[in-house]
Design a protein around this motif. Sequence first.
Motif, PDB file in Angstrom:
ATOM      1  N   HIS A   1      -0.722  -9.450  -7.154  1.00  0.00           N
ATOM      2  CA  HIS A   1       0.531  -8.782  -6.804  1.00  0.00           C
ATOM      3  C   HIS A   1       0.551  -8.641  -5.286  1.00  0.00           C
ATOM      4  O   HIS A   1      -0.198  -7.862  -4.715  1.00  0.00           O
TER       5      HIS A   1
ATOM      6  N   ARG B   1       2.348   0.238  -9.772  1.00  0.00           N
ATOM      7  CA  ARG B   1       2.502  -0.449 -11.064  1.00  0.00           C
ATOM      8  C   ARG B   1       3.563   0.190 -11.952  1.00  0.00           C
ATOM      9  O   ARG B   1       4.201  -0.478 -12.753  1.00  0.00           O
TER      10      ARG B   1
ATOM     11  N   GLY C   1       5.454  -2.961 -11.414  1.00  0.00           N
ATOM     12  CA  GLY C   1       4.251  -3.581 -11.950  1.00  0.00           C
ATOM     13  C   GLY C   1       4.546  -4.925 -12.579  1.00  0.00           C
ATOM     14  O   GLY C   1       5.671  -5.197 -13.014  1.00  0.00           O
TER      15      GLY C   1
ATOM     16  N   GLY D   1      -0.202  -3.234  -9.949  1.00  0.00           N
ATOM     17  CA  GLY D   1       0.708  -2.848  -8.875  1.00  0.00           C
ATOM     18  C   GLY D   1       0.383  -3.588  -7.597  1.00  0.00           C
ATOM     19  O   GLY D   1      -0.531  -4.419  -7.547  1.00  0.00           O
TER      20      GLY D   1
END
Length: 151
Positions: free
Chosen positions: A57, A63, A67, A110
């Motif tokens: 990510h 998140r 997320g 996240g």
Amino acid sequence: MKLKPFLLAAAFAAVAPAAALAADCSATITGNDQMQFDKKDISVPKSCKTFKVTLKHSGTMARNVMGHNWVLSKAADMQPIVNDGMAAGLDKNYLKPGDARVIAATKVIGGGQSDTVEFDVAKLQAGGQYAFFCSFPGHVALMKGTVTLAP
């Protein structure tokens, strides 16, 4: 001791195929805060026994706000998995526990995080239509792609 050039080339040639095979049995995909994956398709070589996918990510959002996960299933099962996953919630990574339609899935991550999943390539069939997607509510509209079993 000086190695002859042909010995050095032969040594490299012996190591290179093994390294190439290992690299072919994995993929890295990145999701961002704009709800986008950086890949739209992944080719899984039939010669691989297992295949590893690492999700990264690249964003900064948490998140619970933005997320992402990476889920693999038959293409026809994608939307039903997403629908059932909404009720499961974030704590269960927006996937119904024990859902047999899910071939592989990472956890929801996240910004700045990553997660890896490995699956048995034998679960894919030649000619089958497979999809990868993010099951976070609303994300599947933009965050999806295809997985193909390559010869």
